[in-house]
Design a protein around this motif. Structure first.
Motif, PDB file in Angstrom:
ATOM      1  N   MET A 195      29.643   0.428   9.806  1.00 26.69           N
ATOM      2  CA  MET A 195      29.092   1.183  11.766  1.00 26.69           C
ATOM      3  C   MET A 195      28.014   1.409  11.482  1.00 26.69           C
ATOM      4  N   PRO A 196      27.150   0.244  12.024  1.00 25.05           N
ATOM      5  CA  PRO A 196      26.102   1.219  12.364  1.00 25.05           C
ATOM      6  C   PRO A 196      25.208   2.895  13.370  1.00 25.05           C
ATOM      7  N   ASP A 197      24.650   3.285  12.911  1.00 26.46           N
ATOM      8  CA  ASP A 197      24.526   4.717  13.562  1.00 26.46           C
ATOM      9  C   ASP A 197      23.842   4.670  14.735  1.00 26.46           C
ATOM     10  N   ALA A 198      24.760   5.563  16.179  1.00 27.48           N
ATOM     11  CA  ALA A 198      24.458   4.700  17.453  1.00 27.48           C
ATOM     12  C   ALA A 198      22.829   5.484  17.458  1.00 27.48           C
ATOM     13  N   THR A 199      22.036   4.341  18.493  1.00 25.38           N
ATOM     14  CA  THR A 199      20.625   4.862  18.468  1.00 25.38           C
ATOM     15  C   THR A 199      20.460   6.112  19.347  1.00 25.38           C
ATOM     16  N   PRO A 200      18.981   6.702  18.835  1.00 27.76           N
ATOM     17  CA  PRO A 200      19.253   7.525  19.953  1.00 27.76           C
ATOM     18  C   PRO A 200      18.682   7.329  21.371  1.00 27.76           C
ATOM     19  N   ASP A 201      19.363   8.871  21.760  1.00 24.76           N
ATOM     20  CA  ASP A 201      19.388   7.958  23.503  1.00 24.76           C
ATOM     21  C   ASP A 201      17.985   8.219  24.248  1.00 24.76           C
ATOM     22  N   THR A 202      17.611   6.812  24.307  1.00 26.44           N
ATOM     23  CA  THR A 202      16.135   7.120  24.870  1.00 26.44           C
ATOM     24  C   THR A 202      16.338   6.039  26.165  1.00 26.44           C
ATOM     25  N   SER A 203      18.167   5.652  27.182  1.00 29.48           N
ATOM     26  CA  SER A 203      17.676   5.326  27.942  1.00 29.48           C
ATOM     27  C   SER A 203      17.559   5.706  28.937  1.00 29.48           C
ATOM     28  N   THR A 204      16.857   4.631  30.381  1.00 31.25           N
ATOM     29  CA  THR A 204      16.727   5.054  31.780  1.00 31.25           C
ATOM     30  C   THR A 204      17.527   5.888  32.560  1.00 31.25           C
ATOM     31  N   VAL A 205      17.672   6.659  32.894  1.00 31.14           N
ATOM     32  CA  VAL A 205      18.077   7.021  33.801  1.00 31.14           C
ATOM     33  C   VAL A 205      18.231   6.310  34.901  1.00 31.14           C
ATOM     34  N   LEU A 206      19.912   5.038  35.088  1.00 29.70           N
ATOM     35  CA  LEU A 206      19.408   4.610  36.012  1.00 29.70           C
ATOM     36  C   LEU A 206      20.248   4.875  37.758  1.00 29.70           C
ATOM     37  N   PRO A 207      19.786   4.920  38.583  1.00 29.93           N
ATOM     38  CA  PRO A 207      20.598   4.707  39.913  1.00 29.93           C
ATOM     39  C   PRO A 207      21.769   5.306  40.443  1.00 29.93           C
ATOM     40  N   ALA A 208      21.888   5.620  40.902  1.00 30.76           N
ATOM     41  CA  ALA A 208      23.917   5.344  41.198  1.00 30.76           C
ATOM     42  C   ALA A 208      24.284   4.703  42.017  1.00 30.76           C
ATOM     43  N   LEU A 209      24.712   3.368  42.269  1.00 32.37           N
ATOM     44  CA  LEU A 209      25.279   2.231  42.634  1.00 32.37           C
ATOM     45  C   LEU A 209      25.325   2.868  44.123  1.00 32.37           C
ATOM     46  N   PRO A 210      25.088   1.628  45.352  1.00 26.44           N
ATOM     47  CA  PRO A 210      25.209   1.935  46.342  1.00 26.44           C
ATOM     48  C   PRO A 210      26.948   1.954  46.708  1.00 26.44           C
TER      49      PRO A 210
ATOM     50  N   SER B 208      26.948  -5.256  16.885  1.00 27.43           N
ATOM     51  CA  SER B 208      26.872  -6.906  16.933  1.00 27.43           C
ATOM     52  C   SER B 208      27.751  -6.558  17.606  1.00 27.43           C
ATOM     53  N   PRO B 209      28.955  -6.897  18.134  1.00 26.88           N
ATOM     54  CA  PRO B 209      29.746  -7.105  19.170  1.00 26.88           C
ATOM     55  C   PRO B 209      30.774  -6.892  18.233  1.00 26.88           C
ATOM     56  N   ASP B 210      30.894  -7.170  17.015  1.00 26.82           N
ATOM     57  CA  ASP B 210      32.063  -7.152  16.054  1.00 26.82           C
ATOM     58  C   ASP B 210      32.402  -5.599  15.733  1.00 26.82           C
ATOM     59  N   GLU B 211      30.854  -4.830  15.658  1.00 27.62           N
ATOM     60  CA  GLU B 211      31.035  -3.145  15.424  1.00 27.62           C
ATOM     61  C   GLU B 211      30.777  -2.695  16.857  1.00 27.62           C
TER      62      GLU B 211
ATOM     63  N   PRO C 112      35.120  -1.904  18.727  1.00 26.88           N
ATOM     64  CA  PRO C 112      36.767  -0.773  18.367  1.00 26.88           C
ATOM     65  C   PRO C 112      35.601  -0.023  18.894  1.00 26.88           C
ATOM     66  N   ALA C 113      34.487   0.720  18.315  1.00 26.62           N
ATOM     67  CA  ALA C 113      33.282   1.539  18.824  1.00 26.62           C
ATOM     68  C   ALA C 113      34.007   1.892  20.703  1.00 26.62           C
ATOM     69  N   LEU C 114      34.089   1.377  20.803  1.00 23.25           N
ATOM     70  CA  LEU C 114      34.148   1.154  23.062  1.00 23.25           C
ATOM     71  C   LEU C 114      35.562   1.353  23.299  1.00 23.25           C
TER      72      LEU C 114
ATOM     73  N   TRP D  82      25.154 -14.528  18.880  1.00 20.17           N
ATOM     74  CA  TRP D  82      26.182 -14.590  17.718  1.00 20.17           C
ATOM     75  C   TRP D  82      26.716 -13.288  18.064  1.00 20.17           C
ATOM     76  N   TRP D  83      28.284 -13.678  17.976  1.00 20.86           N
ATOM     77  CA  TRP D  83      29.530 -12.371  17.375  1.00 20.86           C
ATOM     78  C   TRP D  83      28.676 -11.691  16.472  1.00 20.86           C
ATOM     79  N   ASN D  84      28.621 -11.851  15.235  1.00 22.02           N
ATOM     80  CA  ASN D  84      28.265 -10.908  14.251  1.00 22.02           C
ATOM     81  C   ASN D  84      26.511 -10.257  14.101  1.00 22.02           C
ATOM     82  N   ASN D  85      26.263 -10.660  14.589  1.00 25.21           N
ATOM     83  CA  ASN D  85      24.725 -10.705  15.443  1.00 25.21           C
ATOM     84  C   ASN D  85      23.750  -8.917  15.880  1.00 25.21           C
ATOM     85  N   ARG D  86      22.782  -8.714  15.194  1.00 19.19           N
ATOM     86  CA  ARG D  86      22.605  -7.673  15.896  1.00 19.19           C
ATOM     87  C   ARG D  86      21.248  -7.649  16.379  1.00 19.19           C
TER      88      ARG D  86
END
Length: 218
Positions: free
Chosen positions: A1-16, A118-121, A124-126, A200-204
Motif C-alpha cells: 500500500m502506498p504512503d498517503a499523499t500529503p494533504d493539499t486538498s481543497t476545503v470543499l463547501p458544506a453541502l446545502p 490503485s482501487p485495489d489498494e 481495504p484502506a477505506l 483499470w482496477w490495478n492502475n494508479r
C-alpha cells in the motif's frame, strides 16, 4: 500500500440543506427520471434528519446514463465516455444501499489523500477506516449539488460500483468522474466538461482520489 499523499486538498463547501438539495433535483428534472413527484422529494427532505448529508436517488430509479448529462462545468454538459455504453450495468458492490427510492449519504469525502493509489489498494484502506466507497450515481449527485467537488487534478473514483461479468468475475474497469481535456474521442468541444469514465482496477492516477462515505440511510 502506498504512503498517503500529503494533504493539499481543497476545503470543499458544506453541502446545502436537504430542502435545498431537493429543489435542485426538482429543477433538474431528476424526480421525473426517477418516477417520483416533486412533493415526494420535498417531503422526504423535510422529514429526514440529514445535516451535512447528500440526498441521493437509488440507482435503479435514476441511472448514471440519465444523470451524467445534467452535470455542468463552464456551461458544458457532462457525458459518459463512448467506450462505456454499459455504464448502467455497474451495480453496488460490497455496499449496502437502502431499498428505498430516496436516501441520504453521510460524511462524503473525496479521498484526495489516496491520490496515486490503485482501487485495489484503496478499498481495504477505506474498509479499515469504517468507510465505504461511493457509487457512481452518488458521485454524480454530489457534483450536481456541489460542483466544486470536481476540480482539475482533484477528481475521484467511485469504486462502490462494479460490473460483474457473466463468468462471475469482476470487470477490471472501475468508474470515475473527472474533467475532460477535449482530446481523442471526447472531442475538442467537450474540453472542461464533466466526464464519467473508467480506469483499470490495478492502475494508479495522481489526479484521482477515492470518494467515500461513513454510511447511508433511508
Amino acid at each position: 500500500m502506498p504512503d498517503a499523499t500529503p494533504d493539499t486538498s481543497t476545503v470543499l463547501p458544506a453541502l446545502p440543506a436537504l430542502s435545498a438539495q431537493a429543489e435542485r433535483l426538482i429543477e433538474l428534472g431528476v424526480h421525473e427520471i426517477a418516477g417520483l413527484s416533486a412533493d415526494e422529494i420535498r417531503t422526504f427532505a423535510a422529514e429526514t434528519d440529514g445535516e451535512g448529508a447528500l440526498l441521493a436517488v437509488h440507482p435503479d430509479r435514476a441511472p448514471a446514463s440519465a444523470l451524467a448529462p445534467l452535470l455542468r462545468r463552464d456551461g458544458k454538459p457532462g457525458f459518459v465516455v463512448l467506450d462505456m455504453p454499459d455504464v448502467d450495468e455497474f451495480r453496488p458492490s460490497a455496499v449496502e444501499v437502502p431499498d428505498t427510492p430516496l436516501y441520504v449519504v453521510t460524511g462524503v469525502d473525496r479521498g484526495d489523500h489516496m491520490a496515486d493509489w490503485s482501487p485495489d489498494e484503496a478499498l481495504p484502506a477505506l474498509t479499515k477506516e469504517d468507510r465505504t466507497p461511493l457509487l457512481l450515481t452518488e458521485g454524480i449527485h454530489w457534483v450536481l449539488q456541489e460542483p466544486a467537488a470536481l476540480e482539475r487534478n482533484r477528481c475521484f473514483m467511485t469504486i462502490g460500483s462494479r460490473l460483474r461479468k457473466p463468468n462471475g468475475s469482476m470487470d477490471a474497469r472501475t468508474p470515475a468522474i473527472w474533467i475532460s481535456n477535449g482530446t481523442g474521442r471526447d472531442g475538442r468541444e467537450r474540453r472542461n466538461a464533466p466526464k464519467v469514465g473508467w480506469c483499470w482496477w490495478n492502475n494508479r492516477h495522481t489526479w484521482l482520489g477515492f470518494a467515500s462515505t461513513t454510511g447511508r440511510r433511508a
